[in-house]
Design a protein around this motif. Structure first.
Motif, PDB file in Angstrom:
ATOM      1  N   SER A 194       0.798  -1.238   0.000  1.00 46.18           N
ATOM      2  CA  SER A 194       0.000   0.000   0.000  1.00 46.18           C
ATOM      3  C   SER A 194       0.826   1.283   0.000  1.00 46.18           C
ATOM      4  N   PRO A 195       1.923   1.384   0.785  1.00 44.42           N
ATOM      5  CA  PRO A 195       2.682   2.640   0.739  1.00 44.42           C
ATOM      6  C   PRO A 195       3.222   2.921  -0.663  1.00 44.42           C
ATOM      7  N   PHE A 196       3.556   1.877  -1.402  1.00 53.70           N
ATOM      8  CA  PHE A 196       4.071   2.067  -2.766  1.00 53.70           C
ATOM      9  C   PHE A 196       2.939   2.480  -3.707  1.00 53.70           C
ATOM     10  N   THR A 197       1.778   1.875  -3.498  1.00 53.82           N
ATOM     11  CA  THR A 197       0.616   2.269  -4.307  1.00 53.82           C
ATOM     12  C   THR A 197       0.289   3.742  -4.039  1.00 53.82           C
ATOM     13  N   ALA A 198       0.304   4.116  -2.758  1.00 50.58           N
ATOM     14  CA  ALA A 198      -0.039   5.502  -2.396  1.00 50.58           C
ATOM     15  C   ALA A 198       0.979   6.492  -2.983  1.00 50.58           C
ATOM     16  N   TRP A 199       2.237   6.102  -2.984  1.00 55.57           N
ATOM     17  CA  TRP A 199       3.271   6.986  -3.540  1.00 55.57           C
ATOM     18  C   TRP A 199       3.052   7.185  -5.049  1.00 55.57           C
ATOM     19  N   GLY A 200       2.640   6.104  -5.718  1.00 56.64           N
ATOM     20  CA  GLY A 200       2.328   6.196  -7.148  1.00 56.64           C
ATOM     21  C   GLY A 200       1.115   7.086  -7.391  1.00 56.64           C
ATOM     22  N   VAL A 201       0.094   6.940  -6.570  1.00 55.45           N
ATOM     23  CA  VAL A 201      -1.119   7.761  -6.736  1.00 55.45           C
ATOM     24  C   VAL A 201      -0.772   9.232  -6.483  1.00 55.45           C
ATOM     25  N   PHE A 202       0.084   9.473  -5.495  1.00 50.23           N
ATOM     26  CA  PHE A 202       0.491  10.856  -5.200  1.00 50.23           C
ATOM     27  C   PHE A 202       1.224  11.469  -6.406  1.00 50.23           C
ATOM     28  N   ASN A 203       2.101  10.686  -7.023  1.00 52.21           N
ATOM     29  CA  ASN A 203       2.797  11.164  -8.229  1.00 52.21           C
ATOM     30  C   ASN A 203       1.818  11.423  -9.369  1.00 52.21           C
ATOM     31  N   ALA A 204       0.859  10.507  -9.509  1.00 50.00           N
ATOM     32  CA  ALA A 204      -0.163  10.661 -10.553  1.00 50.00           C
ATOM     33  C   ALA A 204      -0.978  11.924 -10.311  1.00 50.00           C
ATOM     34  N   LEU A 205      -1.286  12.174  -9.048  1.00 52.34           N
ATOM     35  CA  LEU A 205      -2.095  13.356  -8.697  1.00 52.34           C
ATOM     36  C   LEU A 205      -1.339  14.647  -9.042  1.00 52.34           C
ATOM     37  N   ARG A 206      -0.039  14.656  -8.722  1.00 57.92           N
ATOM     38  CA  ARG A 206       0.755  15.859  -9.051  1.00 57.92           C
ATOM     39  C   ARG A 206       0.742  16.119 -10.546  1.00 57.92           C
ATOM     40  N   CYS A 207       0.847  15.014 -11.311  1.00 57.89           N
ATOM     41  CA  CYS A 207       0.863  15.137 -12.772  1.00 57.89           C
ATOM     42  C   CYS A 207      -0.493  15.646 -13.277  1.00 57.89           C
ATOM     43  N   ALA A 208      -1.574  15.088 -12.721  1.00 58.99           N
ATOM     44  CA  ALA A 208      -2.914  15.520 -13.145  1.00 58.99           C
ATOM     45  C   ALA A 208      -3.124  16.999 -12.814  1.00 58.99           C
ATOM     46  N   VAL A 209      -2.592  17.442 -11.702  1.00 62.33           N
ATOM     47  CA  VAL A 209      -2.722  18.862 -11.318  1.00 62.33           C
ATOM     48  C   VAL A 209      -1.971  19.741 -12.315  1.00 62.33           C
ATOM     49  N   ARG A 210      -0.803  19.295 -12.748  1.00 60.60           N
ATOM     50  CA  ARG A 210      -0.044  20.072 -13.741  1.00 60.60           C
ATOM     51  C   ARG A 210      -0.843  20.206 -15.041  1.00 60.60           C
ATOM     52  N   HIS A 211      -1.447  19.089 -15.468  1.00 59.05           N
ATOM     53  CA  HIS A 211      -2.182  19.121 -16.743  1.00 59.05           C
ATOM     54  C   HIS A 211      -3.562  19.756 -16.604  1.00 59.05           C
ATOM     55  N   GLY A 212      -4.256  19.443 -15.511  1.00 55.80           N
ATOM     56  CA  GLY A 212      -5.643  19.881 -15.377  1.00 55.80           C
ATOM     57  C   GLY A 212      -5.781  21.275 -14.813  1.00 55.80           C
ATOM     58  N   LEU A 213      -4.863  21.651 -13.923  1.00 53.32           N
ATOM     59  CA  LEU A 213      -5.000  22.955 -13.255  1.00 53.32           C
ATOM     60  C   LEU A 213      -3.837  23.882 -13.561  1.00 53.32           C
ATOM     61  N   GLU A 214      -2.889  23.362 -14.353  1.00 56.18           N
ATOM     62  CA  GLU A 214      -1.697  24.136 -14.721  1.00 56.18           C
ATOM     63  C   GLU A 214      -1.003  24.689 -13.495  1.00 56.18           C
ATOM     64  N   ARG A 215      -0.819  23.815 -12.519  1.00 54.06           N
ATOM     65  CA  ARG A 215      -0.128  24.204 -11.277  1.00 54.06           C
ATOM     66  C   ARG A 215       0.950  23.189 -10.941  1.00 54.06           C
ATOM     67  N   ASP A 216       2.050  23.674 -10.394  1.00 53.91           N
ATOM     68  CA  ASP A 216       3.149  22.782 -10.038  1.00 53.91           C
ATOM     69  C   ASP A 216       3.144  22.381  -8.573  1.00 53.91           C
ATOM     70  N   ASP A 217       2.372  23.115  -7.769  1.00 54.22           N
ATOM     71  CA  ASP A 217       2.380  22.757  -6.344  1.00 54.22           C
ATOM     72  C   ASP A 217       0.957  22.491  -5.874  1.00 54.22           C
ATOM     73  N   LEU A 218       0.880  21.828  -4.726  1.00 59.51           N
ATOM     74  CA  LEU A 218      -0.429  21.392  -4.235  1.00 59.51           C
ATOM     75  C   LEU A 218      -0.928  22.250  -3.074  1.00 59.51           C
ATOM     76  N   THR A 219      -0.165  23.276  -2.733  1.00 57.87           N
ATOM     77  CA  THR A 219      -0.508  24.085  -1.571  1.00 57.87           C
ATOM     78  C   THR A 219      -1.914  24.661  -1.707  1.00 57.87           C
TER      79      THR A 219
END
Ligand code: NAD
Length: 349
Positions: A147-172
């Motif tokens: 699970s920690p590895f799955t969660a780390w992958g999902v977190f990376n995927a989320l950052r990528c989706a934010v870059r493409h969907g919201l044009e943002r580099d940070d999650l703050t």
């Protein structure tokens, strides 16, 4: 019931039925595709009400494993095994040993691992009979929990989706609703909290969700209301088929990305999300981190940093998928399927 006309049959290479009178074993192994390597997939033990439901699960899940392994660039194909039994009442060493003999009879074309209803102890019993078992920790990750590895992958995927969907580099300050704070959801919540996101958590386990919400200063929503949360991102980390017609209409988020398998109730839901301007992150791309780690456990040159690097590669794969989807003005879901299919050539087509 005929196999080749079954709605979930997708040119699977082989379906093996196993029976052992002494232990009561009734099992099915589905090998979908072995073009990239042996078919790896978990062993699900479940009290299926009918044999047909067990077959449908084996067909559907083994196909999913082919796509997940291919998209994660693993030298593996897709398979899945199911035992028709109640894991709480009927899971005996004799049953698992009989399953081990069935797996051994495949000579390595199918490799088993943990899944719902089976755990690491069960894998150890099966490993007494056959070497074709994954999910046994040989290097690192002593807990045996992917699970920690799955969660780390999902977190990376989320950052990528934010870059493409919201044009943002940070999650703050981004607002993220997490449905299900179990093994993966909890780790994901911690990564997001550390990255400065604001969380809204829901789980049917009220104690677990309260506890985590207190610790991470998160808000809570009931499991029925989480879909209406005013958030930027909806992260399904509970069960499959959550994105049905009603939920697709209700979501306020601009991005969907989470750990749950088979999030789309039907393939058409991907189009509905696209029409609503919601960026859908294909589930089997985002949640491959655990599988990547399990695959690395099979290698002699296992190294934690290389595993994490491989998992971080999910972001590059998603870059390609989101770019192609944006060029073709369609949902990322069919693009991911096509990319996976480019990486394995179906044997029987
Ligand atoms: P888990 O059982 O530990 O957690 C699921 C959580 O969801 C539980 O806390 C449960 O109480 C909660 N839940 C169930 N129904 C709910 C509902 N209606 N609303 C809100 N919460 C609900 O499972 P997990 O290992 O964290 O996996 C989560 C999802 O990710 C599953 O769909 C699983 O198939 C998928 N997945 C997990 C992994 C992994 O490494 N564990 C890998 C790939 C995919």
């Amino acid at each position: 019931m005929t196999l080749f006309a079954h709605p979930d049959f997708d040119h699977h290479e082989q379906i093996i039925y196993g029976n052992d009178r002494a232990s009561g074993l009734q099992a099915i192994i589905a090998i979908h595709n072995t073009c990239r390597g042996p078919a790896l997939g978990g062993l699900r033990i479940h009290a299926y009400p009918t044999e047909e439901r067990a077959l449908a699960d084996a067909l559907r899940l083994s196909r999913g494993m082919t796509y997940k392994s291919a998209i994660a660039d693993l030298p593996l194909g897709g398979g899945k095994a199911v035992i028709i039994a109640d894991p709480k009442r009927h899971k005996t060493p004799a049953l698992l040993e009989a399953m081990g003999r069935l797996i051994a009879s495949q000579g390595g074309r199918y490799i088993t691992a943990e899944d719902s209803g089976s755990g690491e102890q069960d894998m150890q019993i099966i490993a007494g009979v056959t070497e074709h078992v994954s999910g046994l920790r040989r290097h690192g990750n002593a807990s045996g929990d992917p699970s920690p590895f799955t969660a780390w992958g999902v977190f990376n995927a989320l950052r990528c989706a934010v870059r493409h969907g919201l044009e943002r580099d940070d999650l703050t300050g981004l607002r993220v609703a997490i449905q299900g704070v179990g093994h993966v959801g909890e780790h994901l919540a911690r990564h997001l909290h550390d990255a400065g996101a604001h969380l809204i958590l829901a789980d049917v386990d009220t104690q677990a969700v309260k506890h985590l919400a207190n610790e991470l200063h998160a808000d809570m929503a009931s499991p029925l209301d989480i879909f209406d949360a005013e958030v930027d991102i909806f992260a399904p980390c509970a069960m499959g088929a959550v994105l049905d017609k009603r939920v697709c209409e209700r979501l306020k988020a601009s991005i969907v990305v989470g750990a749950a398998n088979n999030q789309l109730a039907t393939p058409e839901m991907a189009d509905r999300l696209h029409q609503r301007g919601i960026l859908y992150t294909p589930d089997y791309v985002a949640n491959a981190g655990g599988l990547i780690e399990v695959a690395w456990q099979r290698r002699e040159d296992y190294r934690h940093d290389l595993v994490m690097e491989h998992i971080a590669g999910i972001e590059r794969t998603l870059d390609e998928i989101f770019d192609r989807a944006s060029r073709e003005q369609c949902s990322p879901a069919p693009i991911a399927d096509r990319l996976a299919e480019e990486r394995f050539s179906p044997r029987n087509d």
